[in-house]
Design a protein around this motif. Sequence first.
Motif, short mmCIF file in Angstrom:
data_model
loop_
_atom_site.label_atom_id
_atom_site.label_comp_id
_atom_site.label_asym_id
_atom_site.label_seq_id
_atom_site.Cartn_x
_atom_site.Cartn_y
_atom_site.Cartn_z
N ALA A 1 72.19 26.44 86.12
CA ALA A 1 72.26 25.01 86.46
C ALA A 1 73.04 24.78 87.74
CB ALA A 1 72.90 24.24 85.31
N GLY A 2 73.52 25.85 88.37
CA GLY A 2 74.24 25.73 89.63
C GLY A 2 75.73 25.57 89.50
N ALA A 3 76.27 25.74 88.30
CA ALA A 3 77.71 25.58 88.08
C ALA A 3 78.43 26.92 88.14
CB ALA A 3 77.96 24.93 86.72
N TRP A 4 79.63 26.90 88.71
CA TRP A 4 80.52 28.04 88.60
C TRP A 4 81.05 28.06 87.17
CZ3 TRP A 4 83.31 30.45 93.17
CH2 TRP A 4 82.63 30.20 94.37
N VAL A 5 81.51 29.24 86.72
CA VAL A 5 81.96 29.39 85.34
C VAL A 5 83.35 30.02 85.32
CG1 VAL A 5 81.51 30.47 83.11
CG2 VAL A 5 79.61 29.59 84.47
N TRP A 6 84.18 29.50 84.43
CA TRP A 6 85.50 30.09 84.15
C TRP A 6 85.53 30.34 82.65
CZ3 TRP A 6 90.87 27.44 83.90
CH2 TRP A 6 91.89 28.38 84.10
N CYS A 7 85.39 31.60 82.26
CA CYS A 7 85.15 31.97 80.86
C CYS A 7 86.36 32.66 80.25
CB CYS A 7 83.93 32.89 80.79
SG CYS A 7 83.49 33.42 79.13
N GLU A 8 86.71 32.25 79.04
CA GLU A 8 87.82 32.88 78.34
C GLU A 8 87.55 34.35 78.05
OE1 GLU A 8 90.92 32.60 77.26
OE2 GLU A 8 91.15 30.70 78.32
N LYS A 9 88.61 35.12 77.91
CA LYS A 9 88.48 36.52 77.53
C LYS A 9 88.27 36.60 76.01
CE LYS A 9 92.38 36.82 75.18
NZ LYS A 9 92.37 37.15 73.74
N PRO A 10 87.73 37.72 75.50
CA PRO A 10 87.03 38.73 76.28
C PRO A 10 85.76 38.14 76.87
CG PRO A 10 86.74 39.13 73.94
CD PRO A 10 87.72 38.02 74.06
N PRO A 11 85.38 38.58 78.07
CA PRO A 11 84.30 37.89 78.78
C PRO A 11 83.00 37.83 78.00
CG PRO A 11 84.80 40.01 79.80
CD PRO A 11 85.90 39.73 78.83
N VAL A 12 82.54 38.97 77.53
CA VAL A 12 81.34 39.11 76.71
C VAL A 12 81.54 40.34 75.84
CG1 VAL A 12 79.60 37.96 78.16
CG2 VAL A 12 80.27 40.32 78.67
N PRO A 13 80.74 40.51 74.78
CA PRO A 13 80.98 41.63 73.86
C PRO A 13 80.69 43.01 74.41
CG PRO A 13 79.82 39.84 72.75
CD PRO A 13 79.80 39.53 74.21
N THR A 14 79.84 43.15 75.44
CA THR A 14 79.45 44.48 75.90
C THR A 14 79.26 44.51 77.41
OG1 THR A 14 77.05 44.12 75.77
CG2 THR A 14 78.16 44.82 73.74
N LEU A 15 79.23 45.71 77.96
CA LEU A 15 78.93 45.89 79.38
C LEU A 15 77.52 45.42 79.72
CD1 LEU A 15 80.51 49.40 80.13
CD2 LEU A 15 81.34 47.17 80.92
#
Length: 382
Positions: free
Chosen positions: A101-115
């Motif tokens: 959607a064109g938005a920057w993201v600031w995501c809480e840790k842990p970022p995602v479950p896997t590489l």
Amino acid sequence: MSRPTPPLTGRRIRAAVIGTGAIGRGSHLPALARLAEEGETEVVAAVDIDAAAVEAFCAETGIPHAYTDLDRMLEEQRPDLVCVCTPPTLHREQTVAALRAGAWVWCEKPPVPTLADYDAVEAEEGTDGGPYASIVFQHRFGSGSRHVRRLIAERAMGRPLVAHCQTTWYRDTAYYAVPWRGRWHTEGGGPAMGHGIHQMDLLLDLLGPWSEVRAMAGRLVHDVETEDVSTALVRFESGALATIVNSVLSPDEVSRIRIDCERATVELTHLYGHSNENWRVTPARDVPTAEAAAWQDFGPDVPSSHLEQLRELVASMRAGRRPRSSGADGRTSLELITALYKSAFTDTTVRAGEIGPGDPFYTAMHGGAPGWAPVVAEEVPA
């Protein structure tokens, strides 16, 4: 393909918060509010699957728009920045939606479950000026870590040689009675992933790339799928050697990093956040007094915080440059944790860069390892 990002000069950055729980309310919103006071941001919307919760959240905080549908919010509000404050299993889907959607993201840790999830998110980022997805690693930010990072980078204290990284916390059985905790699918991992990631990320930020890891993990107390304690030996590309301990079994709780350089030892001791007073530099006996005094001068005290990371992120957004804790820089601690688990569960030494597509640990932190992978109950024929 992401929607083009509108220019961010001469106006406030429009932010939205996904998830109205404790981290969104207690950390993200105060940081956004402080920057709003400085004319940098405005919070235009909040999203939560619980309609009553998000409506109450917006009413209490003065946020104008409440949503239960993320896609609808993105389409109607067109935020510049989306703060992802939801459980880890939702991070990939929500981050990708925001980037598209064109938005920057600031995501809480842990970022995602896997590489694999991380690489999928990075593939959705913009290629020139954003949007980018950054991870909340607030311990990297503040006057203390900035000062020590500079001293180490400039080799003022000589080469780093030996390091210790310790996240020894305590969580009781009531903590793990919450259904999603201690499970690979919903929490992503044990204390290495959910607790120690902050100290490990700061260690990597200070010492640079790691080259190999040898680890052990155990379930010593809690009835969980994941580990409740892990230890690791890490070699860095510089040659420095480090020990890492992550535990939720430790009544005397502490977060600690110690780095022994050729001419000084630098140590950080705290729990959930640090200021200048939490750092200590001990010079070697032959270091001139004036030089040692300069090492002790951390400047004005700026504690580590969401606010300090957000301040730098907003500056990166306005400059159209990739922020710290994103891309390859944001991936490094997740790769180390993945390698730690692979080493512990397979009894091998794991080297940086070896876990990629085709490796079972690339798509699951447990790697399908016997004794660690979730047990799937077999269906009994009728």
